[in-house]
Design a protein around this motif. Structure first.
Motif, PDB file in Angstrom:
ATOM      1  N   HIS A  62       0.465  -1.059   2.082  1.00  0.00           N
ATOM      2  CA  HIS A  62      -0.848  -1.339   1.472  1.00  0.00           C
ATOM      3  C   HIS A  62      -1.244  -2.774   1.804  1.00  0.00           C
ATOM      4  CE1 HIS A  62      -3.668  -0.543  -2.178  1.00  0.00           C
ATOM      5  NE2 HIS A  62      -4.219  -1.430  -1.343  1.00  0.00           N
TER       6      HIS A  62
ATOM      7  N   HIS B 194      -5.832   7.168   2.410  1.00  0.00           N
ATOM      8  CA  HIS B 194      -5.220   6.157   1.537  1.00  0.00           C
ATOM      9  C   HIS B 194      -6.184   5.955   0.373  1.00  0.00           C
ATOM     10  CE1 HIS B 194      -3.398   1.827   1.190  1.00  0.00           C
ATOM     11  NE2 HIS B 194      -2.796   2.674   0.388  1.00  0.00           N
TER      12      HIS B 194
ATOM     13  N   GLU C  29      -7.961   1.975   2.749  1.00  0.00           N
ATOM     14  CA  GLU C  29      -7.998   2.412   1.384  1.00  0.00           C
ATOM     15  C   GLU C  29      -9.457   2.573   0.945  1.00  0.00           C
ATOM     16  OE1 GLU C  29      -7.261  -0.697  -1.313  1.00  0.00           O
ATOM     17  OE2 GLU C  29      -6.504   0.538  -2.935  1.00  0.00           O
TER      18      GLU C  29
END
Ligand SMILES: [Zn+2]
Length: 282
Positions: free
Chosen positions: A38, A157, A129
């Motif tokens: 991440h 994501h 993301e």
């Protein structure tokens, strides 16, 4: 005199270690390798750390792989172009041009245009993301995004609550989702149910509460989750603001603190093994 004594002591230790079948203390173990699943290398208009500094930071923390995203995507391009030895970059397409897109992307045809355009670079492994709460996931544009991901074998994501994850999975049951933050404070029983229900769901653990308690000790419920689903968790820094870059080493040390309390085989899977398996080239 001191030197002779110390040398003698070291020899004695080495002999003792050899007799016990363990490596001498001088050959300190390297910290466990981490894949950061991440990572944002935002470029608005410049990153906090230059590329060279960022690469050094990964090396210093023995981060050997990253799930790389950036807003806009030029930070990811820079990481890819660096072609740094010892660092595996797994690039994901961020569907945002600017920060405000977080609130609107799921109803904005421009997001899918951005994704399709960026995809032409040919090296992407996922989309995200991106952020979704509850029924905000139930739009045509999100479904088109999910379908695009499935058609091109891309991971999603998703920074999403459990309701939104269920909607995404309902839109296309072949979706593969990296669940950013694994529901934040969502009850561990519910996390367990989600992992059982969706075999193509993996939990990324940045900002996830409840993993450790007093004194940094693993909580019984999270130990049980890791033991039950050792192949379903990933670690991440979530460098969404500069403060996260400044504390990057502390974040990695925090992970290593609880990884060390797990059986080594499970710790290895969570630290980097799962990411290596998921993102290995077909
Ligand atoms: Zn993030």
């Amino acid at each position: 005199m001191m030197a002779v004594n110390r040398l003698g002591w070291c020899r004695a230790m080495a002999v003792a270690a050899a007799l016990l079948g363990v490596a001498p203390a001088v050959a300190a173990e390297e910290p466990i390798e981490i894949f950061d699943a991440h990572l944002h290398y935002n470029w608005e208009p410049k990153p906090l750390y230059q590329l060279k500094e960022v690469l050094e930071l990964f090396k210093k923390n023995r981060v050997t792989g990253i799930l790389a995203t950036s807003r806009p995507n030029i930070g990811t391009h820079a990481l890819m172009d660096a072609k740094k030895d010892g660092l595996w970059v797994v690039p994901f397409i961020r569907p945002y041009r600017i920060r405000a897109d977080i609130q609107t992307w799921f109803n904005d045809p421009a997001s899918l245009d951005l994704i399709q355009d960026e995809f032409k670079r040919g090296y992407y492994r996922g989309i995200g993301e991106f952020h979704l709460t509850g029924k905000a996931a139930a739009t045509d544009w999100v479904k088109k995004t999910v379908d695009f991901a499935v058609a091109h074998d891309l991971y999603l994501h998703a920074h999403a609550d459990d309701e939104a994850v269920e909607i995404l999975m309902g839109q296309n049951p072949r979706a593969k989702i990296i669940w950013a933050h694994t529901g934040f404070g969502l009850a561990s029983d519910r996390v367990s149910d989600m992992l059982t229900k969706y075999p193509q769901l993996w939990g990324e653990l940045s900002y996830r509460s409840g993993i450790t308690g007093a004194g940094g000790k693993l909580t019984p419920e999270w130990r049980a989750l890791f033991e039950r689903y050792p192949d379903r968790f990933l670690l991440g820094s979530d460098t969404w603001i500069n403060e996260r870059w400044v504390s990057y080493s502390d974040i990695m040390a925090g992970y290593r603190g609880w990884l060390a309390q797990l059986p080594p085989a499970i710790a290895t899977q969570i630290a980097h093994g799962n990411a290596r398996r998921l993102f290995a080239a077909n």
